[in-house]
Scaffold this active site. Structure first.
Site, PDB file in Angstrom:
ATOM      1  CE1 TYR A 142      -3.489  -2.670   0.594  1.00 18.32           C
ATOM      2  CE2 TYR A 142      -4.636  -0.637   1.097  1.00 18.32           C
ATOM      3  CZ  TYR A 142      -4.666  -1.977   0.773  1.00 18.32           C
ATOM      4  OH  TYR A 142      -5.875  -2.602   0.637  1.00 18.32           O
ATOM      5  CE  LYS A 193       1.850 -17.116  -2.622  1.00 17.18           C
ATOM      6  NZ  LYS A 193       1.477 -18.513  -3.048  1.00 17.18           N
ATOM      7  CG  ASP A 226      -1.522 -19.888  -1.644  1.00 16.86           C
ATOM      8  OD1 ASP A 226      -0.881 -19.966  -0.566  1.00 16.86           O
ATOM      9  OD2 ASP A 226      -1.172 -20.529  -2.663  1.00 16.86           O
ATOM     10  CG  ASP A 250      -7.940  -4.979   1.499  1.00 20.95           C
ATOM     11  OD1 ASP A 250      -8.868  -4.523   2.200  1.00 20.95           O
ATOM     12  OD2 ASP A 250      -7.919  -4.910   0.256  1.00 20.95           O
ATOM     13  CG  ASP A 254     -13.456  -7.577   2.075  1.00 24.04           C
ATOM     14  OD1 ASP A 254     -13.172  -6.814   3.016  1.00 24.04           O
ATOM     15  OD2 ASP A 254     -14.034  -7.194   1.035  1.00 24.04           O
TER      16      ASP A 254
HETATM   17  C1  IPM Z   1     -10.330  -1.694   3.993  1.00 23.66           C
HETATM   18  C2  IPM Z   1     -10.650  -1.039   2.695  1.00 23.66           C
HETATM   19  C3  IPM Z   1      -9.564  -0.027   2.366  1.00 23.66           C
HETATM   20  C4  IPM Z   1      -8.273  -0.794   2.172  1.00 23.66           C
HETATM   21  C5  IPM Z   1      -9.852   0.916   1.195  1.00 23.66           C
HETATM   22  C6  IPM Z   1     -11.158   1.637   1.348  1.00 23.66           C
HETATM   23  C7  IPM Z   1      -8.726   1.891   0.994  1.00 23.66           C
HETATM   24  O1  IPM Z   1     -10.821  -1.986   1.698  1.00 23.66           O
HETATM   25  O2  IPM Z   1     -10.155  -0.976   5.004  1.00 23.66           O
HETATM   26  O3  IPM Z   1     -10.283  -2.928   4.043  1.00 23.66           O
HETATM   27  O4  IPM Z   1      -7.989  -1.298   1.071  1.00 23.66           O
HETATM   28  O5  IPM Z   1      -7.510  -0.897   3.134  1.00 23.66           O
HETATM   29 MG    MG Z   2     -10.793  -4.005   2.405  1.00 25.18          MG
END
Ligand code: IPM
Ligand code: MG
Length: 369
Positions: A142, A193, A226, A250, A254
């Site tokens: 990032y 990884k 992975d 990240d 999710d």
């Molecule tokens: C998260 C989001 C952010 C990220 C975005 C909105 C920049 O997806 O906090 O998980 O990628 O970190």
């Molecule tokens: Mg995210």
């Protein structure tokens, strides 16, 4: 100690709607628990760009550095998709994370019993799930340099991002994962990884160093990221604390979110080093985004944002008992059947609104007294 201070940055999309319910909870704490906060509000993301031409002004950045905790809603939306990269709403959020040095991002994935049938996974896989993903938040791909889109002599273009980690960056986030594990089931799984990336080899070596030298009592395992993604959907209850880098964190968070039934349920805390008053630099935000498809319709689930405030009570204000009270209130309303649209299964039913969910949680808080 002075009255604790909060900076609310509700942001874009459903951010202001879900944050509206958090503000009511903050008021409740002032009135019913005699816990007052010095609350200020400001702009971030697309709304800040519309007003100031930047997703985060220097003044707002400075304020964020001074308060005890920042509460953030969400940033971004289709109206800003074509903006130059440097002023995209997300850049405001990344600047806060970087300049406040919030290196440890805690993303708990907990499956509330009332929602166990609702996950896309089978009930026995997710019922009782309680894992914590610790995502490194201030480095890796990032932020690594060089980065950019460059013209090549042959007329093609080249896009570059750099995955880069130092010893110090890895060790400090590893420590925060081991500390958390000691208060939970005492297990850490580190994901990278190392089979293809040098930064992954370093990650594994440094996490191992911290383990051997400082936390030998905690059980440590390593997994390629992975495989980690696969194991998260195969048998997530094998994990307690997962520690991983910025980009893998990240993605894996999710994935973990969906185990709990809805992205509308997941809170997060982003913590840095302690300030002079002993409290860590901190920002609290729901893991979900700005959800432009449902913005302004009163449909959004405020629970992730409310649980983020519970994390603020726990990690910034050292009040585990009040955090437990708020989390129990959320659990109670879910058990009683309160469902925003995102929490309705395929069989449907009639959803309640954002505000009605807030009402129910406030009523459960009242009943807890
Ligand atoms: C998260 C989001 C952010 C990220 C975005 C909105 C920049 O997806 O906090 O998980 O990628 O970190
Ligand atoms: Mg995210």
């Amino acid at each position: 100690m002075n009255t604790p201070s909060l900076l609310i940055l509700a942001g874009d999309g459903i951010g202001p709607e879900v944050m509206g319910e958090v503000k009511r909870i903050i008021t409740w704490y002032g009135e019913k628990r005699d816990m007052t906060f010095d609350v200020s509000e400001d702009l971030i993301g697309g709304v800040a760009y519309d007003t100031h031409g930047t997703p985060l002004t220097d003044e707002t950045m400075a304020k964020a550095q001074e308060v005890d905790a920042v509460l953030l809603g969400a940033v971004g939306g289709p109206a800003y998709d074509d903006l130059d990269f440097s002023v995209k709403p997300e850049r405001g959020l990344l600047r806060l994370r970087k300049e406040m040095d919030l290196f440890s991002n805690l993303r708990p994935a907990q499956c509330f019993d009332a929602l166990a049938d609702f996950s896309s996974l089978k009930q026995d896989i997710v019922a009782g799930l309680d894992i914590m993903i610790v995502r490194e938040l201030t480095s890796g791909s990032y932020f690594g340099e060089p980065r950019g889109i460059f013209d090549l002599p042959n007329g093609e273009r080249e896009g570059i991002n750099t995955q880069r980690y130092t010893t110090r960056e890895i060790r400090r986030v590893a420590r925060s994962a081991f500390e958390l594990a000691r208060k939970r089931s005492n297990k850490v799984c580190s994901m990278e990884k190392a089979n293809v990336m040098e930064s992954g080899i370093l990650w594994r070596e440094e996490v191992t160093w911290v383990h051997e030298n400082e936390y030998p009592d905690v059980e440590l395992s390593h997994m390629y990221a992975d495989n980690g993604a696969m194991q998260l959907v195969r048998w997530p209850k094998q994990f307690d604390v997962i520690v991983t880098d910025n980009l893998f964190g990240d993605i894996l968070s999710d994935c973990a979110a969906m185990l709990t039934g809805s992205l509308g349920m997941l809170p997060s805390a982003s913590l840095g080093v302690p300030m002079e008053n002993g409290r860590p630099k901190a920002m609290y935000e729901p893991v979900h985004g700005s959800a432009p498809d449902i913005t302004g319709q009163g449909k959004a689930n405020p629970i992730a944002c409310i649980l983020s405030f519970a994390m603020a009570l726990r990690y910034s204000f050292n009040d585990g008992a009040e955090a437990d009270r708020l989390e129990a209130a959320v659990e109670k309303v879910l058990a009683d059947g309160a469902r925003t649209a995102d929490l309705l299964g395929p069989e449907g039913g009639s959803p309640i609104s954002t505000t009605e969910m807030g009402d129910a949680i406030l009523a459960a808080l009242d009943a807890s007294l």
